[in-house]
Design an enzyme around this catalytic site. Structure first.
Site, short mmCIF file in Angstrom:
data_model
loop_
_atom_site.label_atom_id
_atom_site.label_comp_id
_atom_site.label_asym_id
_atom_site.label_seq_id
_atom_site.Cartn_x
_atom_site.Cartn_y
_atom_site.Cartn_z
N SER A 121 0.83 -1.20 0.00
CA SER A 121 0.00 0.00 0.00
C SER A 121 0.87 1.25 0.00
O SER A 121 1.70 1.43 -0.88
CB SER A 121 -0.96 -0.05 1.20
OG SER A 121 -2.00 0.88 1.04
N ASP A 153 -5.76 -3.93 -2.37
CA ASP A 153 -4.68 -3.61 -1.44
C ASP A 153 -4.06 -4.88 -0.85
O ASP A 153 -4.76 -5.73 -0.29
CB ASP A 153 -5.25 -2.73 -0.32
CG ASP A 153 -4.17 -2.06 0.50
OD1 ASP A 153 -3.24 -2.75 0.94
OD2 ASP A 153 -4.25 -0.83 0.70
#
Length: 752
Positions: free
Chosen positions: A63, A207
């Site tokens: 991320s 993610d």
């Protein structure tokens, strides 16, 4: 002994053991966790590592850790990363809004006008898969990684790198070690429900923090001997203070299942840095400098460990030199590849891009072309990659087309026109190829309706035939000299026009059309002298030939900080006539107000407004507007002056200092000066001063109250404005030299 002391002792002893065994300099791996805006703390840690002389041999991230780590791996220094993130316009970056100046003219009215946009599919209404499409972030990452275009393997970057994502279809971890750098980073940060997933071949990527938010194991697999880990995520309980926004809640929800994996990775770290970010959450992007400082402070608390590690590494020899590929700056395009075009032709696509094979471009040219294409509203997203070819660079563009049918709606309120719901249906390439239809309803106490139908000529969509239909029911108050309302009409207005339009790039629109207007007054309150005498309704019908030119370079629809807006209109009245329904003996009561002086005459009108940014907080905006007709117009055909410039209706001219439709004018010139100060990120205060001179002569009157006469009026006001997620929120107070007391205005939401 403490853990830190033991680690420091190991760093001192380790080089002697390795030298005795004939070993090599140990490899240092840097692991950066995900954490949204809190991941900006990684930059502060990198500053301290650079200060100590430690450069990692491998980097892994998830991320935001993937973004910071990836950019560091391709050659950006900590200072450069600090400069980049603190100079970004996070509001623009996280909203995916393109500048209004890049939206084609026929789409400007609908752009950034609705709270919710839903796709209309065979199965019904379909909501977007993420609050944020990620278009702006993808463009930023492509620009920042231009110098490594063509490097396929992430092992060949200045620092070998891995990025972690998760495949939503299989539930498995995906580790990027090659391919498109920008795609890898964009996929790694696709927080479910916040950012739209990334489609790549057969993968549907979200993610990586869902499965592995702190990828220490991957760094060890790359060959790292010593791990420095920066954890800005939450291994255990999430504080309630961090759940203050929808993005925070969605992010925390997505990462719940990763807690156990995160805890299992922590013991594998040799130097663990965990900044205290309790005051911030995953959406605190506007606190970037403070978060970076927190990262630096946390790293300095472990500086004796970092320094011991640096001493040990230096005793084992020098690190390999960091070789960063140069940024070409400009690119000769040898081939253009397009992927994902289904309902949009390649010719239309390339005409909007305005880049051809053989052109030499830079990223400003490329991003401007992509922004123009996004401004056609035919695309949800457009990503691009530049890779070296045989005689230049291959430009590959991947398009995700918008649904051909969309339903949109929003809410609005103001104390002049009350509350309402805006509902819109827009169809593209459904009725006919190269056809756009938009219909909008304002469902309210004072309803409005608009239908716009455009049939483009040619694949470039620069010209087209256009049909517009407008209808509205408004309030038309009549004021006494002391400012009290004597009575009010229901004003029904219908406007039908048909002609041709031409849009010159994204700034100019030129129209030529025939127009039919019907403006009628009905009884609402008061006016007993009229309606008790047998009058039902009265007004006018106008048929005219028109020529319009409209110019718009504003950077934003609401609270713009730069650009111009100009409009000029020439109208020749082919026919004008009075319309009366009621007892014939009462017609004389309204005859002067509705009987035209002549059936044929012309009218010329125009306006100009410019926005000038004086500093980061101050914007000044002068505005002028004028109208001239060579004949006396009946009252329903004149302009209605007064009110704030938000929820304006047909033939209305805003004038701060007067209430809505407080004056009726024909020939006039108006000048206004706005000075806006932004004292918080989305909160502004604006001072307004304006003046008007009307030259109406002995214009028509209605009962002696509603009249058009020569006047000089000065007005001023103060507006408190907030740019909120539900649209502009305004609170205004104004006054004028008419001495009728203060006028108040409250409004929120997007205008019709």
């Amino acid at each position: 002994m403490t853990r830190r002391f033991i680690i420091s002792l190991c760093f001192l002893i380790l080089p002697f053991l390795l030298l005795a065994a004939g070993g090599e300099r140990p490899k240092v791996g840097l692991v950066l966790s995900g954490g949204g805006a809190k991941g900006l703390a990684h930059i502060g840690v990198l500053k301290v590592l650079e200060e100590a002389g430690i450069r990692p041999d491998y980097i892994t991230g998830t991320s935001m850790g993937s973004i910071i780590g990836g950019l560091y791996a391709i050659g950006y220094s900590a200072a450069e990363l600090d400069s980049i993130v603190t100079s970004l316009n996070w509001s623009l970056l996280l909203s995916d809004r393109i500048p209004l100046s890049n939206v084609i003219p026929e789409e400007k009215l609908d752009y950034h006008r609705f709270h919710v946009e839903l796709d209309i599919k065979k199965d019904g209404l379909v909501a977007p898969v993420g609050l944020i499409g990620g278009q702006s972030i993808s463009e930023l990452l492509s620009r920042l990684s231009a110098h490594v275009a063509g490097i396929e393997s992430f092992d060949d970057y200045p620092i070998p790198f891995r990025s972690v994502a998760a495949d939503l279809l299989t539930g498995e971890q995906v580790v990027f070690d090659s391919g498109s750098f920008s795609t890898a980073l964009r996929a790694s940060m696709s927080i479910p429900s916040v950012f739209s997933p990334v489609e790549l071949d057969t993968l549907y990527l979200i993610d990586g923090g869902v499965l592995n938010n702190f990828p220490v194991d991957i760094c060890l697999d790359m060959g790292a001997d010593i791990i420095i880990g920066v954890n800005v995520g939450n291994a255990d309980r999430v504080p309630m203070s961090e759940l203050g926004s929808i993005i925070s809640v969605l992010s925390a929800s997505a990462m719940i299942g990763n807690s156990a994996n995160n805890r299992s990775q922590l013991p594998l770290v040799d130097v663990l840095i965990s900044p205290d970010l309790s005051l911030y959450n995953v959406a605190s992007f506007f606190n970037g400098p403070q978060i970076i400082q927190k990262g630096e402070e946390a790293a300095r608390e472990s500086f004796h460990l970092i320094d011991s590690l640096a001493v040990m590494l230096n005793s084992m020899g020098e690190a390999k030199p960091l070789i960063v590929p140069p940024d070409p700056g400009s690119y000769i395009i040898s081939e253009i590849q397009t992927v994902g075009l289904e309902n949009v032709s390649r010719r239309f696509f390339l005409s909007g891009l305005q880049i051809a094979v053989g052109d030499t471009i830079d990223f400003d040219i490329l991003e401007h072309g992509v922004s123009r294409l996004m401004g056609t509203r035919y695309f949800e997203s457009l990503t691009y990659d530049l890779k070296p070819g045989d005689e230049g660079y291959v430009l590959k563009l991947t398009a995700n087309e918008s649904a051909r049918a969309k339903f949109k709606f929003s809410l609005h309120y103001d104390n002049e026109n009350r509350a309402g719901i805006l509902a819109n249906i827009t169809l593209r390439n459904i009725l006919l190829r190269g056809n756009r239809m938009s219909t909008t309803f304002d469902i309210s106490e004072r309803p409005r309706f608009n239908l716009s139908l455009i049939n483009y000529h040619g694949e470039n969509h620069l010209t087209g035939s256009r049909l517009d239909l407008n209808w509205e029911r408004s309030n038309f108050p009549v004021y006494l000299d002391d400012g009290a309302v004597y009575g009010s009409f229901f004003h029904n207005y219908t406007d039908i026009s048909f002609g041709i339009m031409s849009s010159i790039d994204t700034k100019w629109e030129i129209d030529a059309y025939l127009e039919y207007e019907r403006s009628m007054m009905h009884s609402q309150t008061g006016m007993y002298e009229l309606f008790s005498s047998g009058i039902n309704k009265f007004g006018n019908v106008f048929i005219s030939a028109n020529f319009n030119a409209y110019y718009n370079t504003l950077n934003r629809r609401f609270f713009p900080t730069s650009g111009n807006e100009a409009f000029i209109r020439y109208r020749f009245y082919i026919d004008s006539r009075a319309v009366y329904h009621g007892d014939e003996h009462a017609r004389d009561l309204v005859a002067e107000a509705i009987e035209p002086a002549n059936r044929h005459f012309f009218e010329l009108s125009g306006s100009f407004q410019k926005f000038i940014r004086l500093s980061r907080k101050w914007v000044v905006s002068p505005r002028v507007q004028a109208n001239y007709s060579d004949m006396q117009l009946p009252l329903p055909g004149r302009d209605f002056v007064g009110g704030m410039p938000f929820q304006r209706r047909s033939n209305e001219v805003s004038f701060v200092g007067m209430s809505s439709r407080e004056k009726v004018v024909q020939n006039y010139i108006l000048a206004q000066l706005n000075l806006r100060y932004r004292f918080r990120r989305n909160l502004n205060i604006t001072g307004v001063a304006n003046g008007m001179m009307s030259f109406n002569g002995d214009g028509p009157e209605l009962l002696g109250f509603l009249s058009a006469k020569d006047e000089k009026i000065l007005g001023y006001g103060l507006l408190l404005e907030y740019d909120s997620v539900i649209g502009p929120v305004q609170l205004g107070v104004s006054n004028s030299n008419m001495n009728r007391g203060f006028r108040w205005y409250v409004g929120l939401g997007y205008p019709f």
